[in-house]
Design an enzyme around this catalytic site. Sequence first.
Site, PDB file in Angstrom:
ATOM      1  N   HIS A  57      -1.401  24.867  68.527  1.00  0.00           N
ATOM      2  CA  HIS A  57      -0.676  23.620  68.788  1.00  0.00           C
ATOM      3  C   HIS A  57      -0.285  22.875  67.515  1.00  0.00           C
ATOM      4  O   HIS A  57       0.010  21.679  67.567  1.00  0.00           O
ATOM      5  CB  HIS A  57      -1.502  22.713  69.721  1.00  0.00           C
ATOM      6  CG  HIS A  57      -1.605  23.261  71.118  1.00  0.00           C
ATOM      7  ND1 HIS A  57      -2.528  22.836  72.035  1.00  0.00           N
ATOM      8  CD2 HIS A  57      -0.869  24.215  71.749  1.00  0.00           C
ATOM      9  CE1 HIS A  57      -2.371  23.501  73.179  1.00  0.00           C
ATOM     10  NE2 HIS A  57      -1.378  24.353  73.028  1.00  0.00           N
TER      11      HIS A  57
ATOM     12  N   GLY B  19     -15.410  24.405  74.233  1.00  0.00           N
ATOM     13  CA  GLY B  19     -14.969  23.010  74.133  1.00  0.00           C
ATOM     14  C   GLY B  19     -13.539  22.773  74.560  1.00  0.00           C
ATOM     15  O   GLY B  19     -12.860  21.911  74.001  1.00  0.00           O
TER      16      GLY B  19
ATOM     17  N   ASN C 222     -19.586  24.766  77.180  1.00  0.00           N
ATOM     18  CA  ASN C 222     -18.958  23.514  77.600  1.00  0.00           C
ATOM     19  C   ASN C 222     -19.941  22.791  78.520  1.00  0.00           C
ATOM     20  O   ASN C 222     -20.509  23.428  79.413  1.00  0.00           O
ATOM     21  CB  ASN C 222     -17.656  23.834  78.378  1.00  0.00           C
ATOM     22  CG  ASN C 222     -16.761  22.627  78.565  1.00  0.00           C
ATOM     23  OD1 ASN C 222     -17.228  21.532  78.875  1.00  0.00           O
ATOM     24  ND2 ASN C 222     -15.466  22.820  78.379  1.00  0.00           N
TER      25      ASN C 222
HETATM   26  C1  BJW Z   1     -17.265  19.719  74.903  1.00  0.00           C
HETATM   27  C2  BJW Z   1     -17.979  18.800  74.158  1.00  0.00           C
HETATM   28  C3  BJW Z   1     -18.914  19.310  73.247  1.00  0.00           C
HETATM   29  C4  BJW Z   1     -16.610  17.690  75.389  1.00  0.00           C
HETATM   30  N1  BJW Z   1     -19.069  20.628  73.153  1.00  0.00           N
HETATM   31  N2  BJW Z   1     -17.439  21.019  74.798  1.00  0.00           N
HETATM   32  C5  BJW Z   1       2.734  21.766  85.512  1.00  0.00           C
HETATM   33  C6  BJW Z   1       3.329  20.518  85.276  1.00  0.00           C
HETATM   34  C7  BJW Z   1       3.819  20.165  84.010  1.00  0.00           C
HETATM   35  C8  BJW Z   1       3.730  21.043  82.963  1.00  0.00           C
HETATM   36  C9  BJW Z   1       3.147  22.264  83.212  1.00  0.00           C
HETATM   37  C10 BJW Z   1       2.675  22.629  84.457  1.00  0.00           C
HETATM   38  N3  BJW Z   1       2.129  23.888  84.357  1.00  0.00           N
HETATM   39  C11 BJW Z   1       2.247  24.295  83.097  1.00  0.00           C
HETATM   40  C12 BJW Z   1       2.881  23.331  82.395  1.00  0.00           C
HETATM   41  C13 BJW Z   1       3.192  23.362  80.990  1.00  0.00           C
HETATM   42  C14 BJW Z   1       2.268  22.573  80.094  1.00  0.00           C
HETATM   43  C15 BJW Z   1       0.869  22.516  80.680  1.00  0.00           C
HETATM   44  O1  BJW Z   1       0.049  23.407  80.495  1.00  0.00           O
HETATM   45  N4  BJW Z   1       0.528  21.458  81.385  1.00  0.00           N
HETATM   46  C16 BJW Z   1      -0.773  21.342  82.073  1.00  0.00           C
HETATM   47  C17 BJW Z   1      -1.494  20.106  81.588  1.00  0.00           C
HETATM   48  C18 BJW Z   1      -0.533  21.352  83.555  1.00  0.00           C
HETATM   49  N5  BJW Z   1       2.287  23.285  78.838  1.00  0.00           N
HETATM   50  C19 BJW Z   1       3.226  23.077  77.933  1.00  0.00           C
HETATM   51  O2  BJW Z   1       4.099  22.251  78.077  1.00  0.00           O
HETATM   52  C20 BJW Z   1       3.178  23.961  76.705  1.00  0.00           C
HETATM   53  N6  BJW Z   1       4.448  24.514  76.441  1.00  0.00           N
HETATM   54  C21 BJW Z   1       5.087  25.315  77.328  1.00  0.00           C
HETATM   55  O3  BJW Z   1       4.585  25.639  78.382  1.00  0.00           O
HETATM   56  O4  BJW Z   1       6.315  25.729  76.899  1.00  0.00           O
HETATM   57  C22 BJW Z   1       7.143  26.484  77.792  1.00  0.00           C
HETATM   58  C23 BJW Z   1       8.412  26.781  77.037  1.00  0.00           C
HETATM   59  C24 BJW Z   1       8.753  28.096  76.786  1.00  0.00           C
HETATM   60  C25 BJW Z   1       9.944  28.373  76.101  1.00  0.00           C
HETATM   61  C26 BJW Z   1      10.762  27.335  75.669  1.00  0.00           C
HETATM   62  C27 BJW Z   1      10.401  26.017  75.914  1.00  0.00           C
HETATM   63  C28 BJW Z   1       9.218  25.737  76.601  1.00  0.00           C
HETATM   64  C29 BJW Z   1       2.799  23.155  75.475  1.00  0.00           C
HETATM   65  C30 BJW Z   1       1.459  22.521  75.583  1.00  0.00           C
HETATM   66  C31 BJW Z   1       1.213  21.634  74.361  1.00  0.00           C
HETATM   67  C32 BJW Z   1      -0.072  20.825  74.499  1.00  0.00           C
HETATM   68  N7  BJW Z   1      -0.075  19.803  73.505  1.00  0.00           N
HETATM   69  C33 BJW Z   1      -1.266  18.990  73.333  1.00  0.00           C
HETATM   70  C34 BJW Z   1      -0.983  17.971  72.212  1.00  0.00           C
HETATM   71  C35 BJW Z   1      -1.021  18.666  70.847  1.00  0.00           C
HETATM   72  C36 BJW Z   1      -0.704  17.751  69.722  1.00  0.00           C
HETATM   73  C37 BJW Z   1      -1.695  16.640  69.551  1.00  0.00           C
HETATM   74  O5  BJW Z   1      -2.919  16.851  69.495  1.00  0.00           O
HETATM   75  O6  BJW Z   1      -1.220  15.521  69.455  1.00  0.00           O
HETATM   76  O7  BJW Z   1      -2.374  19.821  72.973  1.00  0.00           O
HETATM   77  S1  BJW Z   1      -1.831  18.216  74.833  1.00  0.00           S
HETATM   78  C38 BJW Z   1      -3.541  18.432  74.522  1.00  0.00           C
HETATM   79  O8  BJW Z   1      -4.135  19.372  75.456  1.00  0.00           O
HETATM   80  C39 BJW Z   1      -3.617  19.111  73.144  1.00  0.00           C
HETATM   81  C40 BJW Z   1      -4.754  20.062  73.337  1.00  0.00           C
HETATM   82  O9  BJW Z   1      -4.695  21.080  72.351  1.00  0.00           O
HETATM   83  C41 BJW Z   1      -4.542  20.543  74.732  1.00  0.00           C
HETATM   84  C42 BJW Z   1      -5.771  21.150  75.360  1.00  0.00           C
HETATM   85  O10 BJW Z   1      -6.786  20.220  75.506  1.00  0.00           O
HETATM   86  P1  BJW Z   1      -8.303  20.643  75.240  1.00  0.00           P
HETATM   87  O11 BJW Z   1      -8.478  21.003  73.820  1.00  0.00           O
HETATM   88  O12 BJW Z   1      -8.722  21.623  76.242  1.00  0.00           O
HETATM   89  O13 BJW Z   1      -9.051  19.229  75.432  1.00  0.00           O
HETATM   90  P2  BJW Z   1      -9.549  18.546  76.775  1.00  0.00           P
HETATM   91  O14 BJW Z   1      -9.767  17.115  76.444  1.00  0.00           O
HETATM   92  O15 BJW Z   1      -8.692  18.854  77.906  1.00  0.00           O
HETATM   93  O16 BJW Z   1     -10.963  19.228  77.066  1.00  0.00           O
HETATM   94  C43 BJW Z   1     -12.089  19.018  76.225  1.00  0.00           C
HETATM   95  C44 BJW Z   1     -13.233  19.843  76.785  1.00  0.00           C
HETATM   96  O17 BJW Z   1     -14.308  19.745  75.885  1.00  0.00           O
HETATM   97  C45 BJW Z   1     -13.737  19.374  78.157  1.00  0.00           C
HETATM   98  O18 BJW Z   1     -13.822  20.482  79.034  1.00  0.00           O
HETATM   99  C46 BJW Z   1     -15.137  18.829  77.857  1.00  0.00           C
HETATM  100  O19 BJW Z   1     -16.054  19.049  78.907  1.00  0.00           O
HETATM  101  C47 BJW Z   1     -15.515  19.612  76.638  1.00  0.00           C
HETATM  102  N8  BJW Z   1     -16.472  18.974  75.721  1.00  0.00           N
HETATM  103  N9  BJW Z   1     -17.620  17.512  74.525  1.00  0.00           N
HETATM  104  C48 BJW Z   1     -18.385  21.449  73.960  1.00  0.00           C
HETATM  105  N10 BJW Z   1     -19.687  18.457  72.486  1.00  0.00           N
END
Ligand code: BJW
Length: 247
Positions: A124, A192, A218
Amino acid sequence: MLDAINAGIDSLRAALRESKAVVALTGAGVSAESGIPTFRGAGGLWRSFRPEQLATPEAFARDPRLVWEWYDWRRGVICRAEPNPGHAALAEIERRKGGGFTVITQNVDGLHDRAGNRRLVKLHGDIWRTRCVECGTVTLNHDVPLTVIPPHCPCDGLLRPDVIWFGEALSALEWEGAVEAARHADLFMLIGTSAMVYPAAGLVELGHEAGARVAIINPETTPFSERAQWRLEGAAGEILPLLLESW
Ligand code: BJW
Ligand code: ZN
């Protein structure tokens, strides 16, 4: 409960030692113990901020100042943070396993680099890079706070954070590297991450279907918990260092 975690750690440690190609897909939870907020769940960024107002190309086109102010604040939080024992353990695993260990991270904070991981795929992007919306030039920028918001390129184009927002495609180079590593993995660790954001979460499915055993670290359950051979329900910063003991 503690016994179950200990037994799980012993057997995961053995699997980690024996495996030839290990992938760790990490998310915001790995940096939580460094004081960096996660996105979802209690205390997560999306509780206070709406993703569509801050993490989409449309939001940036509408109000680049607002988006940059949010990133400037996050850069401030991150620059005061240090890699935690979970990051350090992942760097030590890479040292011990060499080419047989790849970290694929969704995090943009740079803490895996700072901890010492080098076989690292940043799915990302990186909050410390800017990209010009006109000429595409990518530049490292560690200014905290930024001197001017929104910042501009020498070509006069607007600069954006070089991260992947919702609706944007991942970099082909990073994605291909991640797919290649996932397809060849014999052990896939999901650490995580809520595993709700695609296409990143699809890498676990890819690895699992190609024959990798799956381990999840997690405190909460994830959509892949059923498919995991190991579910270690605790903090990454506590569990990962235990995997290195009596290696
Ligand atoms: C611990 C802990 C400890 C806590 N130890 N664990 C339906 C509707 C709308 C959109 C979509 C859809 N289905 C699919 C999509 C597409 C969308 C998507 O996936 N959406 C879903 C949310 C539904 N995806 C996209 O849009 C992606 N692009 C795409 O699909 O492109 C298609 C395309 C093709 C060709 C041309 C054009 C387009 C892009 C996704 C980009 C995500 N961006 C972000 C922001 C990044 C920049 C920034 O940081 O500012 O990425 S959003 C955010 O979520 C960030 C993260 O990397 C990402 C994942 O989150 P993560 O890391 O999993 O965090 P959390 O908070 O969710 O979870 C934390 C976990 O840690 C929890 O489980 C806790 O329990 C645990 N935890 N303490 C261990 N101590
Ligand atoms: Zn430019």
